[in-house]
Design an enzyme around this catalytic site. Structure first.
Site, PDB file in Angstrom:
ATOM      1  N   CYS A 203     -52.000 -63.902 -81.813  1.00 11.25           N
ATOM      2  CA  CYS A 203     -52.347 -62.895 -80.811  1.00 11.25           C
ATOM      3  C   CYS A 203     -51.560 -61.597 -81.042  1.00 11.25           C
ATOM      4  O   CYS A 203     -50.488 -61.400 -80.449  1.00 11.25           O
ATOM      5  CB  CYS A 203     -52.131 -63.384 -79.392  1.00 11.25           C
ATOM      6  SG  CYS A 203     -52.871 -62.219 -78.228  1.00 11.25           S
TER       7      CYS A 203
ATOM      8  N   CYS B 172     -58.870 -59.926 -78.254  1.00  6.78           N
ATOM      9  CA  CYS B 172     -57.514 -59.839 -77.740  1.00  6.78           C
ATOM     10  C   CYS B 172     -57.592 -59.247 -76.329  1.00  6.78           C
ATOM     11  O   CYS B 172     -57.909 -58.068 -76.169  1.00  6.78           O
ATOM     12  CB  CYS B 172     -56.698 -58.940 -78.677  1.00  6.78           C
ATOM     13  SG  CYS B 172     -54.949 -59.078 -78.347  1.00  6.78           S
TER      14      CYS B 172
HETATM   15  C1  LIG Z   1     -47.622 -65.711 -76.335  1.00 10.89           C
HETATM   16  C2  LIG Z   1     -48.988 -66.011 -76.898  1.00 10.89           C
HETATM   17  C3  LIG Z   1     -50.099 -65.345 -76.367  1.00 10.89           C
HETATM   18  C4  LIG Z   1     -51.364 -65.611 -76.880  1.00 10.89           C
HETATM   19  N1  LIG Z   1     -52.434 -64.964 -76.309  1.00 10.89           N
HETATM   20  C5  LIG Z   1     -53.680 -65.249 -76.735  1.00 10.89           C
HETATM   21  C6  LIG Z   1     -54.815 -64.654 -76.090  1.00 10.89           C
HETATM   22  O1  LIG Z   1     -54.674 -63.905 -75.132  1.00 10.89           O
HETATM   23  N2  LIG Z   1     -56.040 -64.961 -76.562  1.00 10.89           N
HETATM   24  C7  LIG Z   1     -56.225 -65.816 -77.614  1.00 10.89           C
HETATM   25  O2  LIG Z   1     -57.376 -66.079 -77.985  1.00 10.89           O
HETATM   26  N3  LIG Z   1     -55.179 -66.381 -78.259  1.00 10.89           N
HETATM   27  C8  LIG Z   1     -53.912 -66.133 -77.833  1.00 10.89           C
HETATM   28  N4  LIG Z   1     -52.846 -66.742 -78.441  1.00 10.89           N
HETATM   29  C9  LIG Z   1     -53.042 -67.451 -79.732  1.00 10.89           C
HETATM   30  C10 LIG Z   1     -53.559 -68.883 -79.622  1.00 10.89           C
HETATM   31  O3  LIG Z   1     -52.768 -69.648 -78.746  1.00 10.89           O
HETATM   32  C11 LIG Z   1     -53.543 -69.497 -81.024  1.00 10.89           C
HETATM   33  O4  LIG Z   1     -54.260 -68.643 -81.909  1.00 10.89           O
HETATM   34  C12 LIG Z   1     -54.150 -70.890 -81.085  1.00 10.89           C
HETATM   35  O5  LIG Z   1     -53.463 -71.784 -80.241  1.00 10.89           O
HETATM   36  C13 LIG Z   1     -54.096 -71.437 -82.526  1.00 10.89           C
HETATM   37  O6  LIG Z   1     -54.712 -72.688 -82.590  1.00 10.89           O
HETATM   38  P1  LIG Z   1     -54.409 -73.674 -83.843  1.00 10.89           P
HETATM   39  O7  LIG Z   1     -55.217 -74.888 -83.577  1.00 10.89           O
HETATM   40  O8  LIG Z   1     -54.543 -72.946 -85.111  1.00 10.89           O
HETATM   41  O9  LIG Z   1     -52.857 -74.004 -83.659  1.00 10.89           O
HETATM   42  P2  LIG Z   1     -52.137 -74.689 -82.404  1.00 10.89           P
HETATM   43  O10 LIG Z   1     -52.994 -74.618 -81.183  1.00 10.89           O
HETATM   44  O11 LIG Z   1     -50.789 -74.069 -82.344  1.00 10.89           O
HETATM   45  O12 LIG Z   1     -52.045 -76.214 -82.802  1.00 10.89           O
HETATM   46  C14 LIG Z   1     -51.412 -76.689 -83.958  1.00 10.89           C
HETATM   47  C15 LIG Z   1     -51.186 -78.179 -83.790  1.00 10.89           C
HETATM   48  O13 LIG Z   1     -50.752 -78.727 -85.044  1.00 10.89           O
HETATM   49  C16 LIG Z   1     -49.706 -79.671 -84.797  1.00 10.89           C
HETATM   50  N5  LIG Z   1     -48.880 -79.797 -86.005  1.00 10.89           N
HETATM   51  C17 LIG Z   1     -47.907 -78.962 -86.428  1.00 10.89           C
HETATM   52  N6  LIG Z   1     -47.330 -79.444 -87.537  1.00 10.89           N
HETATM   53  C18 LIG Z   1     -47.966 -80.605 -87.851  1.00 10.89           C
HETATM   54  C19 LIG Z   1     -47.820 -81.561 -88.887  1.00 10.89           C
HETATM   55  N7  LIG Z   1     -46.870 -81.448 -89.821  1.00 10.89           N
HETATM   56  N8  LIG Z   1     -48.649 -82.639 -88.909  1.00 10.89           N
HETATM   57  C20 LIG Z   1     -49.618 -82.783 -87.942  1.00 10.89           C
HETATM   58  N9  LIG Z   1     -49.780 -81.902 -86.923  1.00 10.89           N
HETATM   59  C21 LIG Z   1     -48.969 -80.826 -86.881  1.00 10.89           C
HETATM   60  C22 LIG Z   1     -48.964 -79.073 -83.599  1.00 10.89           C
HETATM   61  O14 LIG Z   1     -48.205 -80.076 -82.912  1.00 10.89           O
HETATM   62  C23 LIG Z   1     -50.102 -78.505 -82.766  1.00 10.89           C
HETATM   63  O15 LIG Z   1     -50.588 -79.430 -81.813  1.00 10.89           O
HETATM   64  C24 LIG Z   1     -51.543 -66.537 -77.943  1.00 10.89           C
HETATM   65  C25 LIG Z   1     -50.430 -67.224 -78.437  1.00 10.89           C
HETATM   66  C26 LIG Z   1     -49.169 -66.982 -77.920  1.00 10.89           C
HETATM   67  C27 LIG Z   1     -47.975 -67.746 -78.457  1.00 10.89           C
END
Ligand SMILES: Cc1cc2nc3c(=O)[nH]c(=O)nc-3n(C[C@H](O)[C@H](O)[C@H](O)COP(=O)(O)OP(=O)(O)OC[C@H]3O[C@@H](n4cnc5c(N)ncnc54)[C@H](O)[C@@H]3O)c2cc1C
Length: 401
Positions: A162, A345
């Protein structure tokens, strides 16, 4: 437990759970496993509102078990390495799993250690970050108790999840201080590794107005190197107009900082990482999310090298595409599904006002609503505060939206 799966998913976060749910909605007989070590799942986009005193932190955390799609095998382990030539992954406990198709979605890594002193002072000494569940509530404590002085907000030189989150909280803080009648006693600095407030011109113009109205002093292309909490001092470096590196420090009374970010180390060190990128993102085709060198490996979400900002909103448009390709591969077919780089965003510019910035690979606005979305609106604030969290838990993770 069965060691071979048709589809193996690394990471049960936003992308992993959405993809598993969507695949099962296509064919509930698919044999899918998710490797995910965490018992908890977080709705991270609400952490900005937590830091502004507008959202309960407890409501952003739920049990992973309650969202694991029925029919998926949940392997509670941590992936340590990949052997893509053997279609195999190895976990830190030594167990191995093989697959027909692999989806790699473990999110990204917060590199707190790349700013000296940051981790040690995080959550105390008036230093906070909305980038962690533990410290987002402390941001609100700092903002609420601020009586004026120097307030610093930072944004690293790396991509972040984000891209708006480092400055969203700054606008909310300024609005709060204005309403408390103390904004005139505040000197607000934005120290950013980026070259501008926002990458898309149309939305940047609105934000430049917000920056000016709040008398925020921006410092672009600056790299924060150290936060000394006990001495309330932040150090940073930048190149002057002759290209010489300048190192400076500034005293602060409040500091909201954002850590540099990169692919998790086990990805960086793996054969899946893009060798051209030191931050180690997984090397995929940006339209299909298929790995460029390993045809039965896919990746999307925060960990992929798709050149677009890393958001849950982007994942909502990425997952249907990656699901189409995985499903086609499992059924020995081809898919033409393509992702256009959509991301969004939602940027609050004040309490009760939000600009929903939506754009794609062309860096041009891509509006969902028939209104001028470069204007901050109350309706979009309601969307962010109430509608999107509901959608996330009830429709997105369950593969219905
Ligand atoms: C402060 C903040 C504000 C945000 N605001 C927004 C917003 O307004 N709008 C928006 O759309 N997005 C926003 N986001 C971004 C959004 O949260 C992320 O883009 C999204 O969660 C990413 O999803 P993902 O599945 O890629 O990763 P995540 O949701 O982070 O999930 C990754 C998963 O992988 C697991 N994992 C890690 N390592 C391993 C391993 N070695 N083996 C197996 N599993 C593992 C973790 O435990 C976790 O459960 C924001 C994020 C933050 C921090």
């Amino acid at each position: 437990m069965q060691q071979h799966h048709q589809i193996l998913i690394v990471g049960g976060g936003n992308a992993g759970l959405s993809a598993a749910s969507q695949l099962l909605r296509k064919d509930k007989s698919l044999k899918i496993a998710i490797i995910e070590p965490s018992e908890k799942h977080y709705y991270q986009p609400a952490w900005t509102l937590v830091g502004a005193g507008e959202f309960d932190i407890a409501a952003t955390e739920r049990n992973e078990a309650d969202y694991m799609p029925k029919g998926v095998s949940w392997i509670k382990a941590r992936v340590a390495s990949f052997q893509p030539e053997q279609s195999q992954v190895t976990c830190s406990d030594g167990s191995t799993y093989t697959y027909d198709a692999l989806l790699v979605v473990p999110g990204l890594q917060l590199d707190w250690h790349k700013i000296k002193g940051f981790k040690e002072t995080l959550g105390k000494n008036s230093v906070s970050s909305n980038y962690s569940f533990e410290t987002a509530p402390y941001t609100w404590e700092m903002i609420k108790n601020f009586k004026g002085g120097v307030a610093i907000f930072t944004n690293p030189t790396t991509p972040v999840k984000c891209g708006g989150a480092p400055h969203k909280i700054m606008y909310l803080a300024c609005d709060y201080w204005r309403k408390q009648g103390i904004l005139d006693k505040c000197e607000v600095h934005y120290i950013s590794g980026a070259g501008a407030i926002f990458a898309v011109k149309e939305f940047a113009e609105t934000l430049e107005g917000v920056v000016a109205n709040n008398k925020i002093i921006p410092h672009y292309l600056h790299n924060v190197t150290e936060i000394d909490g006990p001495n309330h001092s932040i150090s940073y470096e930048y190149k002057d107009k002759d290209g010489n590196m300048v190192k400076e420090s500034m005293k602060f009374d409040l500091c909201h900082a954002v850590p540099p970010q990169s692919a998790p180390d086990f990805i960086k060190e793996s054969p899946l990482a893009d060798p051209a990128q030191p931050l180690g993102w997984v090397e995929v085709d940006q339209y299909t999310f298929r790995h460029k060198r390993f045809a039965n490996v896919y990746s999307c979400g925060d960990v992929s090298n798709a050149p677009i900002s890393k958001t849950g909103a982007a994942i909502r448009k990425q997952v249907p595409v990656v699901v189409e390709h995985i499903f086609a591969q499992i059924n020995q077919q081809q898919s033409n599904a393509k992702y256009d780089g959509y991301t969004a965003c939602p940027i609050p510019t004040a309490y009760g006002k939000l600009m929903l910035a939506e754009f794609d690979y062309s860096n041009k606005p891509k509006m969902s609503f028939p209104i001028d979305q470069t204007k901050p609106r109350w309706s979009m604030w309601i969307l962010k505060k109430y509608v999107l969290p509901w959608l996330y838990w009830n429709r997105i993770l369950t593969g219905k939206a």
